[in-house]
Design an enzyme around this catalytic site. Structure first.
Site, mmCIF file in Angstrom:
data_model
loop_
_atom_site.group_PDB
_atom_site.id
_atom_site.type_symbol
_atom_site.label_atom_id
_atom_site.label_comp_id
_atom_site.label_asym_id
_atom_site.label_seq_id
_atom_site.Cartn_x
_atom_site.Cartn_y
_atom_site.Cartn_z
ATOM 1 C CB CYS A 1 29.830 -38.114 22.077
ATOM 2 S SG CYS A 1 30.341 -36.605 21.225
ATOM 3 C CG HIS B 1 25.803 -42.263 18.835
ATOM 4 N ND1 HIS B 1 25.928 -41.514 19.986
ATOM 5 C CD2 HIS B 1 26.627 -41.667 17.925
ATOM 6 C CE1 HIS B 1 26.788 -40.516 19.788
ATOM 7 N NE2 HIS B 1 27.217 -40.594 18.534
ATOM 8 C CD GLU C 1 24.035 -46.286 16.439
ATOM 9 O OE1 GLU C 1 23.434 -46.247 17.523
ATOM 10 O OE2 GLU C 1 24.210 -45.283 15.720
ATOM 11 C CE LYS D 1 23.638 -38.301 19.283
ATOM 12 N NZ LYS D 1 23.190 -39.592 19.836
ATOM 13 C CG HIS E 1 25.836 -35.287 18.782
ATOM 14 N ND1 HIS E 1 25.881 -35.542 20.133
ATOM 15 C CD2 HIS E 1 26.820 -36.061 18.221
ATOM 16 C CE1 HIS E 1 26.829 -36.414 20.389
ATOM 17 N NE2 HIS E 1 27.409 -36.744 19.240
ATOM 18 C CG PHE F 1 35.207 -37.564 18.316
ATOM 19 C CD1 PHE F 1 34.555 -38.350 17.383
ATOM 20 C CD2 PHE F 1 35.313 -36.202 18.069
ATOM 21 C CE1 PHE F 1 34.019 -37.799 16.224
ATOM 22 C CE2 PHE F 1 34.783 -35.638 16.910
ATOM 23 C CZ PHE F 1 34.134 -36.440 15.990
#
Length: 420
Positions: free
Chosen positions: A169, A309, A320, A341, A346, A405
């Site tokens: 990602c 993010h 975050e 997002k 996403h 990830f």
């Protein structure tokens, strides 16, 4: 002499409308593009919602031959490339081909074409031994992710460095960072940089269902993606692409190009901790932010907007928030932060590039996109997340971050295009 990459063209294929202006209108109006999945029968899945692109390849100039050859992700990338080049006004035929580079990111490559072909060759999953005689001629290209970068290179006749970046990602922001480095190193004078992903297929949904990462708010798709909200319950899958024209700053200004923004600093880190887990202290992301700011020669107090993010999972949003406090200090409480997002979902590897495009537009148009659906304050997420409504705001320095990830953490610093 130092060489800095600047953004002179932006092309976007995103949920809610194809094209840069449709994308920006969606963001600034705070509209969400999440809905029930229509690209396949999602009956039986835990999460049956996604942010889909209303995309007709023929409407956007792709021939029947191109449509047959290209996976949906490749189609997105090609259409985004054409818009970006047109937007930049650059005459690529006047640039030596070996000085044109390509850097495209993707997390899952040609997933839709691969799954479609597997279903055909396996007779709907009934056969273990597949009959290759039923395969389309372009099956090998679907299996090789670099096909996506090759399609973009063909569009612009690039004979310089061409790369496919796949870091989960963070692929999109990493690909733009790589493209900026090609400019800085003198390896290319023009780079088409960005990312694309079209992951909306049964196999992708099944994978995220298995780890319960996506939102099960199927009855309320429009409000399912709610980063930093106390009632968030997972992210919403999306799809799309963004491609940027990067040029060396001096050359861009010499030809009178419009400059959306400058790419001032980029850094990445890995947590070496867990495939999907994140430490709550946000240390690795904070280190990436600090390193990116140092390369950009900017202080934490210089940051005027943070593009988060903001996936909408419990652990990401806590991680975050901690990273911003750790890297920006008290300034974290004063700077506007938002997650797009909440509106476009996403799109895995593509979203980092889409977010960089949003940052460049935020700089250029002096407006901060909102975090849609943020209605219930979470005490653990206590920063200024620009809830619901876009905000007029001039920023000279913007920070964009990505988390993926595998423990990937990336950060990019952009500056105003009219900066001295």
């Amino acid at each position: 002499m130092s060489r800095t990459a600047v953004i002179t063209g932006i092309g976007v294929v995103a949920p809610g409308g194809v094209g840069r202006e449709n994308f920006w209108a969606l963001l600034t109006e705070g509209r969400t593009a999440t809905r029930s999945i229509s690209l396949f029968d999602a009956t039986g899945f835990r999460s049956r919602i996604a942010a889909e692109c209303d995309f007709d390849p023929a409407e956007h100039g792709l021939s029947p031959q191109e449509v047959r050859r290209m996976d949906r992700a490749a189609q997105f990338a090609v259409v985004g490339t054409r818009e970006a080049v047109l937007d930049s006004g650059i005459a690529l035929d006047r640039v030596p081909p070996h000085r044109i580079g390509v850097s495209i990111g993707s997390a899952v490559g040609c997933t839709m074409a691969l799954e479609r072909e597997y279903v055909v060759l396996s007779d709907g999953g009934q056969r273990w031994n597949l009959d290759h005689g039923y395969a389309v001629p372009h099956l090998y290209g679907h299996m090789v992710p670099s096909t996506l970068a090759v399609e973009v290179a063909w569009q612009v006749a690039a004979e310089g460095p061409v790369a496919l970046v796949s870091d989960g990602c963070t692929s999109g922001i990493d690909a733009v960072g790589h493209g900026a480095q090609l400019i800085a190193d003198g390896a290319a004078d023009v780079v088409l940089a960005g990312a694309t992903d079209a992951p909306l297929s049964p196999i992708t949904s099944a994978c995220f269902d298995a780890i319960r990462a996506t939102s099960p708010r199927n009855h309320d798709a429009e409000h399912a993606s709610r980063p930093f909200d106390a009632e968030r319950d997972g992210f919403v899958l999306g799809e799309g692409a963004a491609v940027l024209v990067l040029e060396e700053r001096g050359a861009a200004r010499a030809r009178g190009a419009r400059v959306y923004g400058e790419l001032l600093g980029f850094a990445s880190r890995s947590n070496a901790f867990h495939m999907t887990g994140l430490k709550p202290d946000g240390r690795e992301m904070a280190e990436a932010i600090t390193a990116a700011l140092a390369r950009a020669r900017r202080n934490p107090d210089d940051v005027g907007y943070v593009n988060a993010h903001g996936s909408g999972t419990k652990q990401n949003d806590r991680h975050e928030t901690a990273a911003f406090k750790r890297s920006l200090g008290d300034h974290a409480y004063r700077v506007p932060v938002s997650s797009i997002k909440s509106m476009v979902g996403h799109s895995l590897g593509a979203i980092g590039a889409i977010e960089v495009a949003a940052c460049a537009l935020a700089l250029d148009r002096e407006t901060v996109p909102p975090t849609a659906n943020l209605r219930t304050r979470d005490p653990e997420c206590d920063l200024d997340y620009v809830p619901l409504t876009a905000r007029e705001h001039r920023a000279d320095t913007v920070l964009s971050v990505a988390s993926g990830f595998g423990g990937f953490q990336s950060a990019m610093v952009l500056g105003r295009g009219d900066a001295a």
